[in-house]
Write an enzyme that holds these catalytic residues in place. Structure first.
Site, PDB file in Angstrom:
ATOM      1  N   GLY A 150     -37.994 -40.505 -11.326  1.00  0.00           N
ATOM      2  CA  GLY A 150     -37.136 -39.633 -10.517  1.00  0.00           C
ATOM      3  C   GLY A 150     -35.872 -39.269 -11.271  1.00  0.00           C
ATOM      4  O   GLY A 150     -35.376 -40.056 -12.073  1.00  0.00           O
ATOM      5  N   THR A 177     -31.667 -45.477 -12.512  1.00  0.00           N
ATOM      6  CA  THR A 177     -32.134 -45.326 -11.138  1.00  0.00           C
ATOM      7  C   THR A 177     -30.924 -45.299 -10.216  1.00  0.00           C
ATOM      8  O   THR A 177     -29.998 -46.083 -10.399  1.00  0.00           O
ATOM      9  CB  THR A 177     -33.063 -46.463 -10.672  1.00  0.00           C
ATOM     10  OG1 THR A 177     -33.175 -46.396  -9.249  1.00  0.00           O
ATOM     11  CG2 THR A 177     -32.568 -47.842 -11.030  1.00  0.00           C
ATOM     12  N   ARG A 181     -21.880 -41.287  20.499  1.00  0.00           N
ATOM     13  CA  ARG A 181     -23.292 -41.466  20.167  1.00  0.00           C
ATOM     14  C   ARG A 181     -23.479 -42.582  19.147  1.00  0.00           C
ATOM     15  O   ARG A 181     -22.527 -42.962  18.450  1.00  0.00           O
ATOM     16  CB  ARG A 181     -23.830 -40.193  19.501  1.00  0.00           C
ATOM     17  CG  ARG A 181     -24.072 -39.059  20.444  1.00  0.00           C
ATOM     18  CD  ARG A 181     -24.432 -37.809  19.646  1.00  0.00           C
ATOM     19  NE  ARG A 181     -24.796 -36.725  20.536  1.00  0.00           N
ATOM     20  CZ  ARG A 181     -24.689 -35.437  20.235  1.00  0.00           C
ATOM     21  NH1 ARG A 181     -24.190 -35.062  19.070  1.00  0.00           N
ATOM     22  NH2 ARG A 181     -25.073 -34.510  21.090  1.00  0.00           N
ATOM     23  N   ASP A 208     -38.030 -48.452 -13.524  1.00  0.00           N
ATOM     24  CA  ASP A 208     -38.926 -49.583 -13.779  1.00  0.00           C
ATOM     25  C   ASP A 208     -40.249 -49.138 -14.405  1.00  0.00           C
ATOM     26  O   ASP A 208     -40.749 -49.793 -15.322  1.00  0.00           O
ATOM     27  CB  ASP A 208     -39.177 -50.320 -12.450  1.00  0.00           C
ATOM     28  CG  ASP A 208     -39.694 -51.714 -12.701  1.00  0.00           C
ATOM     29  OD1 ASP A 208     -39.043 -52.463 -13.450  1.00  0.00           O
ATOM     30  OD2 ASP A 208     -40.769 -52.051 -12.163  1.00  0.00           O
ATOM     31  N   GLN A 261     -28.721 -37.173  -2.238  1.00  0.00           N
ATOM     32  CA  GLN A 261     -28.089 -38.310  -2.928  1.00  0.00           C
ATOM     33  C   GLN A 261     -28.348 -38.274  -4.432  1.00  0.00           C
ATOM     34  O   GLN A 261     -27.661 -38.929  -5.208  1.00  0.00           O
ATOM     35  CB  GLN A 261     -28.654 -39.639  -2.405  1.00  0.00           C
ATOM     36  CG  GLN A 261     -28.367 -39.901  -0.960  1.00  0.00           C
ATOM     37  CD  GLN A 261     -29.312 -40.940  -0.371  1.00  0.00           C
ATOM     38  OE1 GLN A 261     -29.080 -42.133  -0.463  1.00  0.00           O
ATOM     39  NE2 GLN A 261     -30.392 -40.485   0.235  1.00  0.00           N
ATOM     40  N   MET A 301     -31.192 -43.791   0.403  1.00  0.00           N
ATOM     41  CA  MET A 301     -32.268 -44.231  -0.488  1.00  0.00           C
ATOM     42  C   MET A 301     -32.152 -45.733  -0.768  1.00  0.00           C
ATOM     43  O   MET A 301     -31.106 -46.338  -0.541  1.00  0.00           O
ATOM     44  CB  MET A 301     -32.287 -43.406  -1.763  1.00  0.00           C
ATOM     45  CG  MET A 301     -32.954 -42.062  -1.537  1.00  0.00           C
ATOM     46  SD  MET A 301     -33.175 -41.130  -3.056  1.00  0.00           S
ATOM     47  CE  MET A 301     -34.304 -39.849  -2.488  1.00  0.00           C
ATOM     48  N   GLY A 302     -33.196 -46.287  -1.287  1.00  0.00           N
ATOM     49  CA  GLY A 302     -33.257 -47.722  -1.552  1.00  0.00           C
ATOM     50  C   GLY A 302     -34.660 -48.172  -1.207  1.00  0.00           C
ATOM     51  O   GLY A 302     -34.939 -48.567  -0.087  1.00  0.00           O
ATOM     52  N   ARG A 303     -35.531 -48.033  -2.199  1.00  0.00           N
ATOM     53  CA  ARG A 303     -36.963 -48.256  -1.989  1.00  0.00           C
ATOM     54  C   ARG A 303     -37.264 -49.746  -1.765  1.00  0.00           C
ATOM     55  O   ARG A 303     -37.917 -50.108  -0.807  1.00  0.00           O
ATOM     56  CB  ARG A 303     -37.672 -47.746  -3.246  1.00  0.00           C
ATOM     57  CG  ARG A 303     -39.115 -48.019  -3.365  1.00  0.00           C
ATOM     58  CD  ARG A 303     -39.689 -47.136  -4.438  1.00  0.00           C
ATOM     59  NE  ARG A 303     -39.778 -45.784  -3.943  1.00  0.00           N
ATOM     60  CZ  ARG A 303     -40.853 -45.269  -3.337  1.00  0.00           C
ATOM     61  NH1 ARG A 303     -41.925 -46.005  -3.195  1.00  0.00           N
ATOM     62  NH2 ARG A 303     -40.851 -44.035  -2.913  1.00  0.00           N
ATOM     63  N   ASP A 327     -31.112 -46.308  -7.335  1.00  0.00           N
ATOM     64  CA  ASP A 327     -31.265 -47.490  -6.480  1.00  0.00           C
ATOM     65  C   ASP A 327     -30.526 -48.717  -7.040  1.00  0.00           C
ATOM     66  O   ASP A 327     -30.304 -49.685  -6.314  1.00  0.00           O
ATOM     67  CB  ASP A 327     -32.749 -47.848  -6.331  1.00  0.00           C
ATOM     68  CG  ASP A 327     -33.493 -46.893  -5.413  1.00  0.00           C
ATOM     69  OD1 ASP A 327     -32.878 -45.940  -4.929  1.00  0.00           O
ATOM     70  OD2 ASP A 327     -34.707 -47.110  -5.195  1.00  0.00           O
ATOM     71  N   ARG A 354     -43.726 -38.474 -13.644  1.00  0.00           N
ATOM     72  CA  ARG A 354     -44.097 -39.888 -13.542  1.00  0.00           C
ATOM     73  C   ARG A 354     -45.376 -40.178 -14.324  1.00  0.00           C
ATOM     74  O   ARG A 354     -45.965 -41.247 -14.190  1.00  0.00           O
ATOM     75  CB  ARG A 354     -44.244 -40.288 -12.071  1.00  0.00           C
ATOM     76  CG  ARG A 354     -42.924 -40.297 -11.324  1.00  0.00           C
ATOM     77  CD  ARG A 354     -42.959 -41.145 -10.061  1.00  0.00           C
ATOM     78  NE  ARG A 354     -41.636 -41.516  -9.641  1.00  0.00           N
ATOM     79  CZ  ARG A 354     -40.866 -40.810  -8.812  1.00  0.00           C
ATOM     80  NH1 ARG A 354     -41.316 -39.687  -8.303  1.00  0.00           N
ATOM     81  NH2 ARG A 354     -39.652 -41.222  -8.489  1.00  0.00           N
ATOM     82  N   ASP A 359     -31.583 -51.005  -9.020  1.00  0.00           N
ATOM     83  CA  ASP A 359     -32.352 -52.239  -8.860  1.00  0.00           C
ATOM     84  C   ASP A 359     -32.958 -52.765 -10.149  1.00  0.00           C
ATOM     85  O   ASP A 359     -33.763 -53.702 -10.120  1.00  0.00           O
ATOM     86  CB  ASP A 359     -33.446 -52.045  -7.795  1.00  0.00           C
ATOM     87  CG  ASP A 359     -34.434 -50.931  -8.141  1.00  0.00           C
ATOM     88  OD1 ASP A 359     -34.232 -50.248  -9.161  1.00  0.00           O
ATOM     89  OD2 ASP A 359     -35.400 -50.743  -7.378  1.00  0.00           O
TER      90      ASP A 359
HETATM   91  O1  F6P Z   1     -36.203 -44.862  -7.205  1.00  0.00           O
HETATM   92  C1  F6P Z   1     -35.253 -43.909  -6.927  1.00  0.00           C
HETATM   93  C2  F6P Z   1     -35.632 -43.138  -5.700  1.00  0.00           C
HETATM   94  O2  F6P Z   1     -34.638 -42.194  -5.476  1.00  0.00           O
HETATM   95  C3  F6P Z   1     -35.889 -44.000  -4.465  1.00  0.00           C
HETATM   96  O3  F6P Z   1     -34.719 -44.345  -3.788  1.00  0.00           O
HETATM   97  C4  F6P Z   1     -36.801 -43.122  -3.679  1.00  0.00           C
HETATM   98  O4  F6P Z   1     -37.629 -43.846  -2.796  1.00  0.00           O
HETATM   99  C5  F6P Z   1     -37.613 -42.475  -4.712  1.00  0.00           C
HETATM  100  O5  F6P Z   1     -36.849 -42.426  -5.882  1.00  0.00           O
HETATM  101  C6  F6P Z   1     -38.075 -41.108  -4.268  1.00  0.00           C
HETATM  102  O6  F6P Z   1     -38.527 -40.392  -5.347  1.00  0.00           O
HETATM  103  P1  F6P Z   1     -39.307 -39.008  -5.234  1.00  0.00           P
HETATM  104  O7  F6P Z   1     -38.815 -38.339  -3.999  1.00  0.00           O
HETATM  105  O8  F6P Z   1     -38.934 -38.283  -6.469  1.00  0.00           O
HETATM  106  O9  F6P Z   1     -40.744 -39.350  -5.162  1.00  0.00           O
END
Ligand code: F6P
Length: 355
Positions: free
Chosen positions: A10, A125, A162, A103, A274, A169-171, A127, A72, A129
């Site tokens: 990504g 990334t 409300r 990764d 983001q 994000m944060g897989r 994320d 990818r 991570d």
């Molecule tokens: O790993 C980074 C990230 O932005 C994650 O937070 C998210 O789940 C993923 O990539 C989404 O990637 P794409 O929409 O490009 O498949």
């Protein structure tokens, strides 16, 4: 010196700053050439590339995305892939390929190094991570975008009394959620590291609203999951590379909150906003330092190494040690988040919980 560069996985703000940093270092300190492969490993396999020089890199520092494109695709999914990469490196006379990615890309970098292909890794990334680096560029930009968004959501949530559920994000990990939840003053933050109990979430919100707290912001990481046996959530679809396509847990959480508490609850899913656009200053500087350090690693023949941030310094670590396990949110930071969401008292008594 002759270097090949690619960006995989990504995209993320700061990729262009890495490319620019590396190109400038080769030009100023070594002489030689940098080749930029198009669309990640796919460009290596198909031998599609462009020549990168200082002129080509003008104006790209503040630009999000990657001028090289990304994908990818991975060499190890094709039987002839690794051999093809080795052939291209040989034919183009490259000292090494500098692979910038997450990764997946670092996993390929590790395997190519094992198979004798000269490679250096640069971790990327939003994320945050990747193990063995304190931070990856793009992360601070994402946190800033989320924080600006949460600030804006506060005023509209308060005006209407409300609950607003914000999905970030944060897989696999909740770094973006915890940082932006803290920076934005969220009342509740849900992260993949700690499966949530929807009963407790709803009880916390009902308690806040009974005590007259103004509205509630809930930050939920896209990879957050309910504790086993507490809530059914449909399995997400899977993309062409076998990755779960996340996004939407906020809708599930919001529907449960509204249904169980009766308080109007809406959802904001921040998604790719983001990841797009210009990097913040911290990410530009970190990415530039990584770009310079990657060329240093090639010059020192530190192959199979990944550049990393450690105690504020740029260091090298074996890429093999960094892949295959995620850097989760530090317990000390989770504890800080818990200060703003302490354990709930029994029904009808005890201290208020504020966010
Ligand atoms: O790993 C980074 C990230 O932005 C994650 O937070 C998210 O789940 C993923 O990539 C989404 O990637 P794409 O929409 O490009 O498949």
């Amino acid at each position: 010196m002759r270097i090949g560069m690619l960006t995989g996985g990504g995209d993320c703000p700061g990729l262009n700053a890495v490319i620019r940093g590396a190109v400038r270092t080769v030009a100023v300190e070594h002489g030689g050439e940098v080749i930029g492969f198009r669309d990640g490993w796919r460009g290596v396999l198909e031998e599609r590339y462009e020549h990168l020089d200082v002129d080509r890199c003008r104006g790209i520092l503040p630009r999000g995305g990657t001028i090289l494109g990304t994908s990818r695709d991975q060499p190890y999914t094709r039987p002839d892939g690794p051999g093809r990469v080795a052939e291209v490196v040989e034919r183009l006379g490259l000292d090494a390929i500098v692979a910038i990615g997450g990764d997946g890309t670092m996993g390929v970098t590790k395997d190519l190094h094992r198979d004798g292909v000269p490679v250096v890794g640069v971790p990327k990334t939003i994320d945050n991570d990747i193990a063995l680096t304190e931070m990856t560029f793009g992360f601070q930009t994402a946190v800033q975008i989320c924080t600006f968004s949460i600030d804006r959501l506060h005023t509209t949530a308060e005006s209407h009394d409300r609950v607003l559920v914000v999905e970030v994000m944060g897989r696999h990990v909740g770094h973006i959620a915890v940082w932006s939840g803290l920076a934005g003053g969220a009342a509740i933050t849900l992260v993949p590291e700690e499966p949530f109990d929807i009963d407790e979430v709803c009880r916390r919100i009902a308690t806040r609203h009974r005590r007259g707290s103004w509205a509630t912001i809930v930050v939920v990481a896209e990879g957050a999951v309910p504790a086993p046996g507490t809530l059914d959530v449909a399995a997400p679809p899977v993309d062409a590379y076998g990755h779960q396509r996340l996004g939407g847990i906020a809708n599930v959480v919001a529907a449960e909150i509204e249904g169980r508490t009766g308080i109007e609850t809406r959802t904001t899913i921040l998604g790719h906003v983001q990841r797009g656009g210009t990097p913040v200053a911290f990410d530009r500087v970190l990415a530039t330092r990584f770009g310079v350090a990657a060329v240093d690693a090639v010059a020192d023949r530190a192959l199979g190494e990944m550049v990393a941030l450690h105690h504020g310094d740029i260091v090298r670590v074996p890429v093999a040690d960094a892949v295959g396990h995620q850097k989760v949110v530090d317990e000390a930071l989770l504890r800080v988040a818990r200060v703003f969401a302490p354990p709930l008292p029994d029904e009808g008594e005890g201290p208020a919980t504020e966010g």
